[in-house]
Design a protein around this motif. Structure first.
Motif, PDB file in Angstrom:
ATOM      1  N   ASP A 236       0.845  -1.186   0.140  1.00 26.61           N
ATOM      2  CA  ASP A 236      -0.302   0.035   0.233  1.00 26.61           C
ATOM      3  C   ASP A 236       0.804   1.181   0.083  1.00 26.61           C
ATOM      4  O   ASP A 236       1.428   1.565   0.953  1.00 26.61           O
ATOM      5  CB  ASP A 236      -1.074  -0.014   1.274  1.00 26.61           C
ATOM      6  CG  ASP A 236      -1.807   1.272   1.355  1.00 26.61           C
ATOM      7  OD1 ASP A 236      -2.002   2.056   0.350  1.00 26.61           O
ATOM      8  OD2 ASP A 236      -2.838   1.092   2.160  1.00 26.61           O
ATOM      9  N   GLY A 237       1.023   2.062  -1.215  1.00 29.87           N
ATOM     10  CA  GLY A 237       1.856   3.230  -1.101  1.00 29.87           C
ATOM     11  C   GLY A 237       1.478   4.259  -0.301  1.00 29.87           C
ATOM     12  O   GLY A 237       2.234   5.163  -0.326  1.00 29.87           O
ATOM     13  N   ASN A 238       0.505   4.301   0.076  1.00 32.48           N
ATOM     14  CA  ASN A 238      -0.176   5.266   0.786  1.00 32.48           C
ATOM     15  C   ASN A 238       0.386   5.344   2.423  1.00 32.48           C
ATOM     16  O   ASN A 238       0.323   6.186   3.177  1.00 32.48           O
ATOM     17  CB  ASN A 238      -1.840   5.530   1.100  1.00 32.48           C
ATOM     18  CG  ASN A 238      -2.365   5.682  -0.259  1.00 32.48           C
ATOM     19  OD1 ASN A 238      -1.811   6.495  -1.248  1.00 32.48           O
ATOM     20  ND2 ASN A 238      -3.539   4.929  -0.706  1.00 32.48           N
ATOM     21  N   ILE A 239       1.193   4.353   2.796  1.00 35.59           N
ATOM     22  CA  ILE A 239       1.491   4.282   4.135  1.00 35.59           C
ATOM     23  C   ILE A 239       2.857   4.402   4.139  1.00 35.59           C
ATOM     24  O   ILE A 239       3.789   3.940   3.187  1.00 35.59           O
ATOM     25  CB  ILE A 239       1.545   2.866   4.574  1.00 35.59           C
ATOM     26  CG1 ILE A 239       0.045   2.185   4.456  1.00 35.59           C
ATOM     27  CG2 ILE A 239       1.902   2.571   6.119  1.00 35.59           C
ATOM     28  CD1 ILE A 239      -0.756   2.867   5.375  1.00 35.59           C
ATOM     29  N   ALA A 306       1.639  -1.753   5.907  1.00 37.26           N
ATOM     30  CA  ALA A 306       1.622  -1.512   4.475  1.00 37.26           C
ATOM     31  C   ALA A 306       1.454  -2.609   3.507  1.00 37.26           C
ATOM     32  O   ALA A 306       1.606  -2.406   2.296  1.00 37.26           O
ATOM     33  CB  ALA A 306       2.878  -0.629   4.315  1.00 37.26           C
TER      34      ALA A 306
END
Length: 348
Positions: A236-239, A306
């Protein structure tokens, strides 16, 4: 002046004393109201001791002073009632509970107790006296076995017989037979079963096993990896990456940690990182049970936030039964360091 009704005595020899004592005190409180509202603590206590039987007075005299002496916010009457209630409650009075069980067992067996009772701290063959009284609930109160008697007899099973000492215990457990007696009667055995094994000693290794080790030598060296598959975790690139602080380890095991890390690096389990790393997870050292070795665990809780989870349905028991229906050969594998044999893809 009207004559007050007679208040009956309390029978302290019948069953269910605790419940009957509660009802007796409730009726006595009603009697106090009829008798011109007896509210004085001393008068209530005096009337209680007057109405109960002589046996109850003897019982109250035998109660410990700390149980009948009221505190600052207690009355003599309430403290005395509470002390008698606790005395009749088997859950709060171990001695009374044990005495009650002895009396019930004596009535069922109709025999006097053995005068030469002794406490045994060792496992013995025993014949139990009787089953537990359903209303006593006191089997958890017994810690040691009290031996009521002992005799020697001949035991026989399946054509095999032996002499054994039988102990009759003052306990509420199931009858048991000792380990030595079970072996003599051949009820149990601890024989080693022949199994296929792999050993490095040529003097104990069969020729077929030696040939197996020679033909597949690459499978018995190193750690090995899962072939044809690499792990591609979904990130998850948002983490944002988290570099956690280093956890101190005891000085006396640092050498063992360094040796284990070097060994895993040689096996290809880990690799050295040069330069700054966005993700840093601390290690946790755990000693192996019964061995003078350690194992290293990594606290991946922050990093796991993540990783996106993949969801798979778990098979139910009835589905497993259907799949295994008709199978008669089963294998058991020791997946030692199974996770270390899974290789990450290059981009990770």
């Amino acid at each position: 002046m009207a004559t007050l009704p007679h208040n009956p005595e309390f029978d302290c020899k019948s069953e269910a004393k605790a419940a009957r004592w509660t009802k007796y005190i409730s009726r006595l409180m009603n009697y106090f109201i009829i008798a011109n509202d007896v509210e004085s603590d001393e008068r209530q206590k005096a009337m209680l001791l007057t109405f109960v039987s002589e046996a109850m007075n003897d019982l109250i005299d035998e109660l410990p002073p700390e149980q009948t002496t009221p505190g600052k916010s207690e009355t003599h009457f309430d403290k005395l009632v509470s002390a008698v209630q606790d005395h009749f409650n088997p859950q709060n009075n171990t001695e009374y509970n044990r005495k009650l069980n002895d009396e019930n067992r004596q009535q069922r067996t109709n025999r006097p107790p053995c005068p030469q009772a002794q406490t045994s701290h060792r496992p013995v063959n025993c014949i139990e006296d009787d089953q537990q009284n359903s209303t006593s609930g006191s089997d958890t109160e017994y810690v040691f076995h009290t031996v009521l008697g002992q005799f020697n007899t001949l035991l026989e099973f399946g054509g095999i017989s032996c002499q054994a000492d039988i102990h009759e215990l003052k306990s509420l457990e199931k009858p048991i037979i000792g380990w030595d007696t079970c072996k003599r009667l051949k009820l149990l055995s601890a024989n080693k079963l022949p199994v296929n094994h792999i050993s490095n000693s040529e003097t104990q290794t069969p020729q077929t096993t030696l040939k197996l080790l020679e033909d597949y030598a690459d499978l018995f060296n190193g750690l090995g990896r899962l072939k044809g598959e690499k792990v591609h975790p979904h990130i998850d690139g948002n983490i944002p990456p988290i570099a956690q602080r280093y956890r101190r380890v005891p000085f006396h095991i640092r050498k063992d940690i360094e040796e284990l890390i070097c060994k895993n690096e040689e096996l290809g389990v880990v690799e050295k990182v040069e330069g700054p790393a966005p993700w840093v997870s601390p290690i946790l050292v755990v000693p192996k049970k019964g061995q003078n070795k350690i194992k290293i665990c990594i606290d991946m809780r922050a990093a796991n936030e993540a990783i996106k989870r993949e969801h798979y349905p778990n098979l139910r028991l009835d589905e497993l039964k259907a799949i295994l229906s008709g199978a008669n050969v089963f294998n058991k594998f020791d997946l030692n360091q199974g996770y270390n044999q899974l290789e990450l893809a290059e981009e990770f």
